[in-house]
Design a protein around this motif. Sequence first.
Motif, PDB file in Angstrom:
ATOM      1  N   ALA A  74      50.980  43.167  27.294  1.00 29.32           N
ATOM      2  CA  ALA A  74      49.823  43.776  26.631  1.00 29.32           C
ATOM      3  C   ALA A  74      48.523  43.206  27.196  1.00 29.32           C
ATOM      4  O   ALA A  74      47.554  43.942  27.449  1.00 29.32           O
ATOM      5  N   VAL A  75      48.484  41.882  27.393  1.00 29.73           N
ATOM      6  CA  VAL A  75      47.290  41.250  27.961  1.00 29.73           C
ATOM      7  C   VAL A  75      47.088  41.692  29.406  1.00 29.73           C
ATOM      8  O   VAL A  75      45.983  42.081  29.814  1.00 29.73           O
ATOM      9  N   VAL A  76      48.174  41.653  30.177  1.00 32.46           N
ATOM     10  CA  VAL A  76      48.099  41.983  31.606  1.00 32.46           C
ATOM     11  C   VAL A  76      47.687  43.434  31.823  1.00 32.46           C
ATOM     12  O   VAL A  76      47.065  43.760  32.839  1.00 32.46           O
ATOM     13  N   SER A  77      48.000  44.322  30.873  1.00 33.14           N
ATOM     14  CA  SER A  77      47.641  45.730  31.066  1.00 33.14           C
ATOM     15  C   SER A  77      46.131  45.934  31.171  1.00 33.14           C
ATOM     16  O   SER A  77      45.673  46.901  31.789  1.00 33.14           O
ATOM     17  N   GLY A  78      45.354  45.025  30.594  1.00 34.27           N
ATOM     18  CA  GLY A  78      43.901  45.158  30.699  1.00 34.27           C
ATOM     19  C   GLY A  78      43.306  44.441  31.893  1.00 34.27           C
ATOM     20  O   GLY A  78      42.218  44.804  32.372  1.00 34.27           O
ATOM     21  N   VAL A  79      44.003  43.431  32.410  1.00 37.92           N
ATOM     22  CA  VAL A  79      43.437  42.598  33.481  1.00 37.92           C
ATOM     23  C   VAL A  79      43.152  43.384  34.760  1.00 37.92           C
ATOM     24  O   VAL A  79      42.059  43.235  35.351  1.00 37.92           O
ATOM     25  N   PRO A  80      44.062  44.231  35.259  1.00 37.69           N
ATOM     26  CA  PRO A  80      43.751  44.950  36.506  1.00 37.69           C
ATOM     27  C   PRO A  80      42.487  45.801  36.414  1.00 37.69           C
ATOM     28  O   PRO A  80      41.765  45.951  37.411  1.00 37.69           O
ATOM     29  N   LEU A  81      42.201  46.338  35.220  1.00 40.66           N
ATOM     30  CA  LEU A  81      41.028  47.204  35.075  1.00 40.66           C
ATOM     31  C   LEU A  81      39.724  46.448  35.329  1.00 40.66           C
ATOM     32  O   LEU A  81      38.709  47.063  35.690  1.00 40.66           O
ATOM     33  N   LEU A  82      39.745  45.131  35.134  1.00 42.61           N
ATOM     34  CA  LEU A  82      38.545  44.336  35.396  1.00 42.61           C
ATOM     35  C   LEU A  82      38.143  44.393  36.867  1.00 42.61           C
ATOM     36  O   LEU A  82      36.971  44.193  37.206  1.00 42.61           O
ATOM     37  N   ALA A  83      39.108  44.694  37.749  1.00 42.48           N
ATOM     38  CA  ALA A  83      38.821  44.745  39.188  1.00 42.48           C
ATOM     39  C   ALA A  83      37.928  45.919  39.554  1.00 42.48           C
ATOM     40  O   ALA A  83      37.412  45.979  40.682  1.00 42.48           O
ATOM     41  N   PHE A  84      37.734  46.851  38.646  1.00 39.88           N
ATOM     42  CA  PHE A  84      36.814  47.956  38.935  1.00 39.88           C
ATOM     43  C   PHE A  84      35.367  47.466  39.055  1.00 39.88           C
ATOM     44  O   PHE A  84      34.504  48.219  39.512  1.00 39.88           O
ATOM     45  N   ALA A  85      35.111  46.235  38.647  1.00 47.15           N
ATOM     46  CA  ALA A  85      33.766  45.670  38.849  1.00 47.15           C
ATOM     47  C   ALA A  85      33.424  45.625  40.332  1.00 47.15           C
ATOM     48  O   ALA A  85      32.251  45.674  40.714  1.00 47.15           O
ATOM     49  N   ALA A  86      34.458  45.540  41.192  1.00 45.17           N
ATOM     50  CA  ALA A  86      34.243  45.506  42.643  1.00 45.17           C
ATOM     51  C   ALA A  86      34.181  46.906  43.254  1.00 45.17           C
ATOM     52  O   ALA A  86      34.097  47.042  44.477  1.00 45.17           O
ATOM     53  N   ARG A  87      34.236  47.946  42.430  1.00 55.63           N
ATOM     54  CA  ARG A  87      34.176  49.336  42.888  1.00 55.63           C
ATOM     55  C   ARG A  87      35.211  49.629  43.979  1.00 55.63           C
ATOM     56  O   ARG A  87      34.866  49.941  45.131  1.00 55.63           O
ATOM     57  N   PRO A  88      36.490  49.529  43.666  1.00 54.77           N
ATOM     58  CA  PRO A  88      37.520  49.782  44.678  1.00 54.77           C
ATOM     59  C   PRO A  88      37.523  51.232  45.134  1.00 54.77           C
ATOM     60  O   PRO A  88      37.060  52.131  44.423  1.00 54.77           O
ATOM     61  N   GLY A  89      38.065  51.452  46.332  1.00 55.51           N
ATOM     62  CA  GLY A  89      38.227  52.803  46.837  1.00 55.51           C
ATOM     63  C   GLY A  89      39.437  53.477  46.220  1.00 55.51           C
ATOM     64  O   GLY A  89      40.037  52.980  45.263  1.00 55.51           O
ATOM     65  N   LEU A  90      39.833  54.610  46.820  1.00 61.15           N
ATOM     66  CA  LEU A  90      40.916  55.404  46.256  1.00 61.15           C
ATOM     67  C   LEU A  90      42.219  54.610  46.169  1.00 61.15           C
ATOM     68  O   LEU A  90      42.874  54.587  45.122  1.00 61.15           O
ATOM     69  N   ALA A  91      42.625  53.951  47.261  1.00 57.86           N
ATOM     70  CA  ALA A  91      43.888  53.222  47.257  1.00 57.86           C
ATOM     71  C   ALA A  91      43.874  52.094  46.233  1.00 57.86           C
ATOM     72  O   ALA A  91      44.842  51.895  45.478  1.00 57.86           O
ATOM     73  N   GLY A  92      42.775  51.351  46.187  1.00 60.93           N
ATOM     74  CA  GLY A  92      42.667  50.261  45.216  1.00 60.93           C
ATOM     75  C   GLY A  92      42.679  50.760  43.790  1.00 60.93           C
ATOM     76  O   GLY A  92      43.339  50.177  42.916  1.00 60.93           O
ATOM     77  N   ALA A  93      41.946  51.844  43.529  1.00 66.37           N
ATOM     78  CA  ALA A  93      41.905  52.392  42.180  1.00 66.37           C
ATOM     79  C   ALA A  93      43.287  52.870  41.748  1.00 66.37           C
ATOM     80  O   ALA A  93      43.710  52.646  40.610  1.00 66.37           O
ATOM     81  N   ALA A  94      44.005  53.526  42.666  1.00 68.42           N
ATOM     82  CA  ALA A  94      45.347  54.015  42.343  1.00 68.42           C
ATOM     83  C   ALA A  94      46.283  52.855  42.020  1.00 68.42           C
ATOM     84  O   ALA A  94      47.071  52.916  41.071  1.00 68.42           O
ATOM     85  N   LEU A  95      46.206  51.775  42.811  1.00 61.64           N
ATOM     86  CA  LEU A  95      47.065  50.610  42.569  1.00 61.64           C
ATOM     87  C   LEU A  95      46.739  49.962  41.226  1.00 61.64           C
ATOM     88  O   LEU A  95      47.642  49.580  40.465  1.00 61.64           O
ATOM     89  N   ILE A  96      45.450  49.859  40.923  1.00 57.92           N
ATOM     90  CA  ILE A  96      45.037  49.249  39.642  1.00 57.92           C
ATOM     91  C   ILE A  96      45.572  50.059  38.465  1.00 57.92           C
ATOM     92  O   ILE A  96      46.134  49.513  37.504  1.00 57.92           O
ATOM     93  N   VAL A  97      45.415  51.368  38.534  1.00 59.77           N
ATOM     94  CA  VAL A  97      45.878  52.230  37.445  1.00 59.77           C
ATOM     95  C   VAL A  97      47.397  52.147  37.305  1.00 59.77           C
ATOM     96  O   VAL A  97      47.944  52.126  36.197  1.00 59.77           O
ATOM     97  N   LEU A  98      48.098  52.109  38.445  1.00 62.69           N
ATOM     98  CA  LEU A  98      49.557  51.992  38.411  1.00 62.69           C
ATOM     99  C   LEU A  98      49.977  50.707  37.691  1.00 62.69           C
ATOM    100  O   LEU A  98      50.855  50.730  36.813  1.00 62.69           O
ATOM    101  N   LEU A  99      49.360  49.577  38.046  1.00 64.79           N
ATOM    102  CA  LEU A  99      49.730  48.303  37.440  1.00 64.79           C
ATOM    103  C   LEU A  99      49.406  48.267  35.950  1.00 64.79           C
ATOM    104  O   LEU A  99      50.208  47.786  35.139  1.00 64.79           O
ATOM    105  N   ALA A 100      48.221  48.774  35.585  1.00 69.34           N
ATOM    106  CA  ALA A 100      47.828  48.759  34.174  1.00 69.34           C
ATOM    107  C   ALA A 100      48.761  49.624  33.338  1.00 69.34           C
ATOM    108  O   ALA A 100      49.181  49.238  32.240  1.00 69.34           O
TER     109      ALA A 100
END
Length: 403
Positions: A292-318
Motif C-alpha cells: 500500500a505504501v509502495v503504490s504511492g512512492v513511484p508516483l513521486l517520480a513524476f516530479a522529474a517529468r519523465p517521458g513516455l517510457a518512464g511514465a508507463a513504467l511508473i504507472v505499471l509499478l504503482a
Amino acid sequence: MTTQERGATYTEVFANREFRVLFGSFTLLVAGDQVKMLALSALVYARTGSPGLSAAAYLVGFLPYIVGGTFLLSLADRIRPRALMVAGELVRVVTCLLLAFTGLPVWAMLLLVLATGLFSPVFGAARSALLPDLLPGDAFVLARSVLNVTAAGAQIGGLAAGGAILAFAGPTGALAVTAVLSALAAVVLRYGLPDFPARNAENATPKGDGPVRETLRVNRALLADPRVRGLLLAQWLPISLVVGAEAMMVPYLGNAAGFALAAASVGLAAGNFVVGRFVSPVGRERLAFPFAVVSGVPLLAFAARPGLAGAALIVLLATAASTACQLGLQRWFVDAVPEAVRGQAFGLASAGMMTGQALGGALVGVAAELTSPHMAIVLTGAATVVSALALHRSLRAGGQRPA
C-alpha cells in the motif's frame, strides 16, 4: 504442509466446476458491457452529433453504482444467487434489445441505462459472495485474482471487439451482439451453477425490513464496525488514488497516454499473478501494508517529468503494488463480515471502490487545475503514502485486536 500454508494454485481454482462457470459468465459480462457502452456512445453520437452527449452515454453505465450500492445491496443476500445472476443477464438482454430496435429518444436511452444499471452492484455482489463458499481459504483469494485479471483483459478485448463490430455492423448490430453474449451467459449460469439458497432469506419475509431499509441498516452496521470500516477504507483509498493519478495521463502525455494506460492494465495483471502465484498466503497478508505504501512512492517520480517510457513504467509499478495489496486483504475481509450479509459487504466494497476511483480522478483534476498535471500526480502519490500510513492497523493485521 497444508494447502493453506503453501497456498492454493490456479490449477486447483480452475478444477472447481462452479468457478469455471462463474469465470466464463464473468468474462462474457465484462466484454459485453464494454461493447454495449461503446455501441451506445456511437448510437447517441450518430443521432445527435454531440461529442458531449456521446461521452455522457459511455460513462452513464458507471454512475448507478453509487445509488445501487447505497440502497439496494441487501438483495444480494435475500435472493438466491443463481436466480439473481441470471436475472442480471436477462436485464442486459432486454436493455440492449430496447436500445437497438425501439428507436427510443436519446433521453429515454440514457434513462433506461441508468435505471437498469442500479442493480448492477447487486448482481456483482451475489457473484463475489459466492466465491468463498465455492473456494474457501486461499483458493478464494486466487479466484479473486483470476477475476481481476479477467476484468482487465476482457475490458481491453471488449473494446477492441466492440470497435470491430461497430465497423462491420454499426451500433445496432453491436448492441444485438451484446444481447446474445448476455443470453449465453444466462444459459451458462442457469445450467452450470447449483441453486444455492439465499444467504439471508429470513429478511425477505413480509415481517422483515424492505430491501432499501435493510441495505441502509446493514451499511450503517458495517461502517460502524471498526475492523470492517478499516478494511473497507484500506480497499478503497490507496487504489482509488492510484487510479486517480492515471486520469492525468491524457493531460500529461497527450495522444501517447494510451501506452501508459495499457501499462496500468499490465501492472494489474502482473500484481495479481506474481503475488497470487509466488507469495504464500501469510506472505501476502504481511506485505499488504508495504505494498500500500509502495503504490504511492513511484508516483513521486513524476516530479522529474519523465517521458513516455518512464511514465508507463511508473504507472505499471504503482498499479501492480496497489493491486497486490488488495490480495492481502481478502481473507481478512471475509473473516470480518457476518456471513449472513456477506453479499452486501462485498457489494459495498465494490461500490465504494468505483465511487472512490471516480472521486480520486475528480480530486486529481482539481489539483491539476491549481498546479499542473505532473505535480497533481506527485501530490496523489504523497496522499497515497499518507493514507496507507493512516490505515496501517488495518493493513497490517486486518484491524484485528490482539487477544
